[in-house]
Motif scaffolding. Sequence first.
Motif, PDB file in Angstrom:
ATOM      1  N   UNK A 147      38.484  30.553  19.842  1.00 21.41           N
ATOM      2  CA  UNK A 147      38.370  29.376  20.706  1.00 21.41           C
ATOM      3  C   UNK A 147      38.010  29.832  22.112  1.00 21.41           C
ATOM      4  N   UNK A 148      36.843  29.446  22.643  1.00 26.03           N
ATOM      5  CA  UNK A 148      36.432  29.900  23.975  1.00 26.03           C
ATOM      6  C   UNK A 148      37.385  29.398  25.066  1.00 26.03           C
ATOM      7  N   UNK A 149      37.648  30.271  26.035  1.00 23.12           N
ATOM      8  CA  UNK A 149      38.473  29.926  27.192  1.00 23.12           C
ATOM      9  C   UNK A 149      37.737  30.369  28.457  1.00 23.12           C
ATOM     10  N   UNK A 150      38.319  30.085  29.608  1.00 26.58           N
ATOM     11  CA  UNK A 150      37.754  30.512  30.889  1.00 26.58           C
ATOM     12  C   UNK A 150      37.987  32.019  31.009  1.00 26.58           C
ATOM     13  N   UNK A 151      36.917  32.794  30.871  1.00 30.84           N
ATOM     14  CA  UNK A 151      37.030  34.245  30.953  1.00 30.84           C
ATOM     15  C   UNK A 151      36.284  34.777  32.174  1.00 30.84           C
ATOM     16  N   UNK A 152      36.765  35.917  32.656  1.00 30.17           N
ATOM     17  CA  UNK A 152      36.090  36.616  33.748  1.00 30.17           C
ATOM     18  C   UNK A 152      34.831  37.297  33.237  1.00 30.17           C
ATOM     19  N   UNK A 153      34.912  37.886  32.057  1.00 30.75           N
ATOM     20  CA  UNK A 153      33.745  38.471  31.412  1.00 30.75           C
ATOM     21  C   UNK A 153      33.494  39.935  31.717  1.00 30.75           C
ATOM     22  N   UNK A 154      34.062  40.445  32.820  1.00 29.43           N
ATOM     23  CA  UNK A 154      33.914  41.860  33.168  1.00 29.43           C
ATOM     24  C   UNK A 154      35.162  42.310  33.936  1.00 29.43           C
ATOM     25  N   UNK A 155      36.317  42.090  33.330  1.00 29.64           N
ATOM     26  CA  UNK A 155      37.600  42.235  34.016  1.00 29.64           C
ATOM     27  C   UNK A 155      38.052  43.693  34.053  1.00 29.64           C
ATOM     28  N   UNK A 156      37.205  44.550  34.594  1.00 29.15           N
ATOM     29  CA  UNK A 156      37.599  45.944  34.781  1.00 29.15           C
ATOM     30  C   UNK A 156      38.708  46.022  35.819  1.00 29.15           C
ATOM     31  N   UNK A 157      39.560  47.064  35.693  1.00 34.11           N
ATOM     32  CA  UNK A 157      40.669  47.171  36.656  1.00 34.11           C
ATOM     33  C   UNK A 157      40.168  47.373  38.077  1.00 34.11           C
ATOM     34  N   UNK A 158      38.933  47.867  38.264  1.00 29.60           N
ATOM     35  CA  UNK A 158      38.359  47.973  39.604  1.00 29.60           C
ATOM     36  C   UNK A 158      38.138  46.604  40.242  1.00 29.60           C
ATOM     37  N   UNK A 159      38.093  45.572  39.419  1.00 29.35           N
ATOM     38  CA  UNK A 159      37.819  44.221  39.913  1.00 29.35           C
ATOM     39  C   UNK A 159      39.079  43.422  40.209  1.00 29.35           C
ATOM     40  N   UNK A 160      40.248  44.030  39.958  1.00 25.41           N
ATOM     41  CA  UNK A 160      41.527  43.345  40.191  1.00 25.41           C
ATOM     42  C   UNK A 160      42.264  44.067  41.312  1.00 25.41           C
ATOM     43  N   UNK A 161      42.682  43.320  42.335  1.00 24.91           N
ATOM     44  CA  UNK A 161      43.359  43.915  43.486  1.00 24.91           C
ATOM     45  C   UNK A 161      44.826  43.501  43.506  1.00 24.91           C
ATOM     46  N   UNK A 162      45.679  44.477  43.825  1.00 23.56           N
ATOM     47  CA  UNK A 162      47.120  44.228  43.890  1.00 23.56           C
ATOM     48  C   UNK A 162      47.674  44.815  45.182  1.00 23.56           C
ATOM     49  N   UNK A 163      48.770  44.246  45.612  1.00 21.99           N
ATOM     50  CA  UNK A 163      49.512  44.774  46.761  1.00 21.99           C
ATOM     51  C   UNK A 163      50.979  44.773  46.359  1.00 21.99           C
ATOM     52  N   UNK A 164      51.551  45.963  46.221  1.00 17.83           N
ATOM     53  CA  UNK A 164      52.895  46.034  45.648  1.00 17.83           C
ATOM     54  C   UNK A 164      52.841  45.575  44.203  1.00 17.83           C
TER      55      UNK A 164
END
Length: 248
Positions: A147-164
């Motif tokens: 079932x298709x959902x809202x996907x990022x499509x290229x969710x490499x960890x370089x594309x996700x930013x975290x602080x703490x």
Amino acid sequence: MDEVEVVVAHSERATLRVGDVFLKVDADQARVDVEVEAMSLAPVPTPEVLWRRPPVLAIAALPGTALGRLGEPSTASSAAWTAVGAAVRRLHEAPPPPWPGRRRRDPGEWAAELDRECELLVTNGVLPADLVARNRRVAEAAIRPYTPVFTHGDLQREHVFVEGDEVTGVIDWSEAGAGDPLFDLATLTLGNQGHLAEVAAGYGADVDLDVVRAWWSSRALLGVRWLVEHGFDPFAPGCEVDVLRARM
């Protein structure tokens, strides 16, 4: 004047950083249209769009640091990985955009594309036949209806930013669209497979781990030749070829 940092550059697009501004140069304006629209719809933090003058898109830098980089151990906390899983779940639960993800294929198309790529990898001597054959068998589990959902499509960890332990934002939405949720989870954990349990815990739903592992093989098989041809090194420690070897 701030120095200009080349973040990534190849024949399709380039991204430059000048101080707190990222300049994305992309001749494919449809791809940029998708990125801008997806960021406006996504229920997770995204960069602020500062201006757009085709072929350039200017966006503001996000606070924090990238979750990790392929080929390197992640320094992010276990709680941060879990928080990312929860953020991905929020994205997948949002109404999907009205366009298909650029990577979306029906099962028959995926199988045909994967078979063609496997043949080229072996015929051109890029990878050993037994390595390709084993991973092609593993990849079969990902070729299924979903079932298709809202996907990022290229969710490499370089594309996700975290602080703490908190997610501060997600970048690079040009591949976004209605697609396979497990492809996003597999892309996120590719090369950092040890964090899959933390991501799944934050995601908070039954995750078919065999399908995620199948996507690891499929994405790596489909990516090796493109990476070589565009000046990247999939043979570097911890990268795509090591992911394939881990399935042997």
